[in-house]
Design a protein around this motif. Sequence first.
Motif, short mmCIF file in Angstrom:
data_model
loop_
_atom_site.label_atom_id
_atom_site.label_comp_id
_atom_site.label_asym_id
_atom_site.label_seq_id
_atom_site.Cartn_x
_atom_site.Cartn_y
_atom_site.Cartn_z
N GLY A 63 0.86 -1.22 0.09
CA GLY A 63 0.16 -0.13 0.06
C GLY A 63 0.79 1.30 0.16
O GLY A 63 0.31 2.24 0.29
N GLN A 64 2.08 1.20 -0.24
CA GLN A 64 2.99 2.43 -0.03
C GLN A 64 2.97 3.16 -1.35
O GLN A 64 2.94 2.60 -2.42
CB GLN A 64 4.24 2.03 0.48
CG GLN A 64 4.35 1.34 1.75
CD GLN A 64 5.77 1.10 2.35
OE1 GLN A 64 6.56 0.56 1.49
NE2 GLN A 64 5.95 1.10 3.57
N SER A 65 3.29 4.58 -0.94
CA SER A 65 3.63 5.38 -2.17
C SER A 65 5.23 5.57 -2.27
O SER A 65 5.87 5.55 -1.31
CB SER A 65 3.15 6.89 -1.68
OG SER A 65 1.70 6.89 -1.54
N LEU A 66 5.56 5.48 -3.65
CA LEU A 66 6.94 5.20 -3.88
C LEU A 66 7.55 6.62 -4.59
O LEU A 66 7.17 6.61 -5.87
CB LEU A 66 7.17 3.74 -4.88
CG LEU A 66 6.51 2.72 -4.61
CD1 LEU A 66 6.69 1.77 -5.58
CD2 LEU A 66 6.70 2.42 -3.17
N ILE A 67 8.38 7.27 -3.80
CA ILE A 67 8.77 8.64 -4.15
C ILE A 67 10.34 8.94 -3.60
O ILE A 67 10.34 8.49 -2.46
CB ILE A 67 7.69 9.85 -3.74
CG1 ILE A 67 6.42 9.49 -4.35
CG2 ILE A 67 8.56 10.87 -3.83
CD1 ILE A 67 5.11 10.42 -3.51
N PRO A 68 11.14 9.48 -4.25
CA PRO A 68 11.16 9.71 -5.69
C PRO A 68 11.59 9.01 -6.89
O PRO A 68 11.96 9.26 -7.99
CB PRO A 68 11.98 11.03 -5.67
CG PRO A 68 13.01 10.85 -4.67
CD PRO A 68 12.19 9.83 -3.76
N TRP A 69 11.50 7.78 -6.51
CA TRP A 69 11.64 6.53 -7.59
C TRP A 69 11.07 5.49 -7.07
O TRP A 69 10.94 5.20 -5.94
CB TRP A 69 13.18 6.24 -7.84
CG TRP A 69 13.82 5.58 -6.97
CD1 TRP A 69 14.06 4.16 -6.54
CD2 TRP A 69 14.75 6.21 -5.73
NE1 TRP A 69 14.58 3.82 -5.48
CE2 TRP A 69 15.11 4.86 -4.98
CE3 TRP A 69 14.97 7.50 -5.29
CZ2 TRP A 69 15.81 5.17 -3.88
CZ3 TRP A 69 15.64 7.63 -4.14
CH2 TRP A 69 16.09 6.65 -3.34
N PRO A 70 10.48 4.68 -7.94
CA PRO A 70 9.90 3.18 -7.72
C PRO A 70 11.14 2.27 -8.23
O PRO A 70 11.90 2.33 -8.77
CB PRO A 70 8.61 3.13 -8.74
CG PRO A 70 9.33 3.97 -10.09
CD PRO A 70 10.25 5.14 -9.59
N ASN A 71 10.89 1.04 -7.39
CA ASN A 71 11.73 -0.13 -7.69
C ASN A 71 13.08 0.10 -7.13
O ASN A 71 13.11 0.95 -6.37
CB ASN A 71 11.68 -0.52 -9.28
CG ASN A 71 11.42 -2.13 -9.39
OD1 ASN A 71 12.41 -2.76 -8.98
ND2 ASN A 71 10.24 -2.61 -9.82
N ARG A 72 14.22 -0.30 -7.93
CA ARG A 72 15.44 -0.51 -7.39
C ARG A 72 16.31 0.34 -8.40
O ARG A 72 16.06 0.57 -9.62
CB ARG A 72 16.01 -1.87 -7.49
CG ARG A 72 15.21 -2.95 -6.59
CD ARG A 72 15.55 -4.20 -6.78
NE ARG A 72 15.00 -5.04 -5.83
CZ ARG A 72 13.72 -5.50 -6.03
NH1 ARG A 72 12.88 -5.34 -6.89
NH2 ARG A 72 13.25 -6.65 -4.90
#
Length: 315
Positions: A63-72
């Motif tokens: 459920g989290q917001s991914l900022i300022p990049w998603p993934n790895r």
Amino acid sequence: MSLDRPVRTPQPLPPSGEQVTIRHGRHEAHTVAVAAGLRAYRYDGRDLVDGFAEDERPSGGRGQSLIPWPNRIAGGRYELDGAQQLALTEPEHDTAIHGLARWVTWQPVDVRGDAVTWRYVVPPQPGWPTSLDCHVTYRLDDDGLTVSTRARNVGNRRCLYGTGAHPYLTAGTALVDDATLTLPAATCFDTDARGIPTGRRAVDGTPADLREPHPIGDRVLDTAYADLARDGDGRWRARLHGPDGGVELWADAAYGYAQVFTGDTLPPSLRRRGVAVEPMTCPPDAFNATDRGAAGVVVLEPGDEHQATWGISPR
């Protein structure tokens, strides 16, 4: 003369911080301060996301917001006005994963009966050069849940930027094996053991092809997708169906990529219980892409702003 004063005992916060619930008709969503997260979303009492309880810590990015990049980001390293080194938040894979706003407390700045906006300012820190003013707004209407993410560079140096979200969808089945998933993506990324892309290929004839409805079955997916076909309104849509109904996730033009994760590396009690369909504005390790622009990476100069919108609807 002394006066007895009542002693107030602070009430402990839930692991995910302050809770704000919004409602509209038969829709109900529970949002939380940590990561401006989505803890639960129900329609007519039916869960549409595989969330977590109020007394639980969100696991697996749930459920989290991914900022300022998603993934790895491989090694947590990238180049922008010199070499940048981020903290390795996934040290077992030598990567920095899912941004800088997951394990911090956001503040509710606009709370209404059917909508809430959470705010957090990402400060300058090792590997990150500027201040980023971020807002995530959850809104319910007759069609479902809409989530808008807005970020403005309020510092004095430019930065690279991407965003994503990490909901786990459920169609009411005990395991995702018994649900049917559709995602209109023509290509996917091959990755190394760390989840860093090594190439890109067509999905034709592979277990990664989800363009037609297929039972998930024994497919093991932790796969980033690209070339998503959009409908006439400019949105791409992923659909998960079970015997008692379904759920649809949609994303606007800002989201050019999606990650699908069947949860096989999660703790046993959570494994394959829901399927994460993660809208992303850029793919894994995008800050190190040869052509960042083509990979969806945005360069935010001081004062620049970016907005992206996705949502979930019952089906």
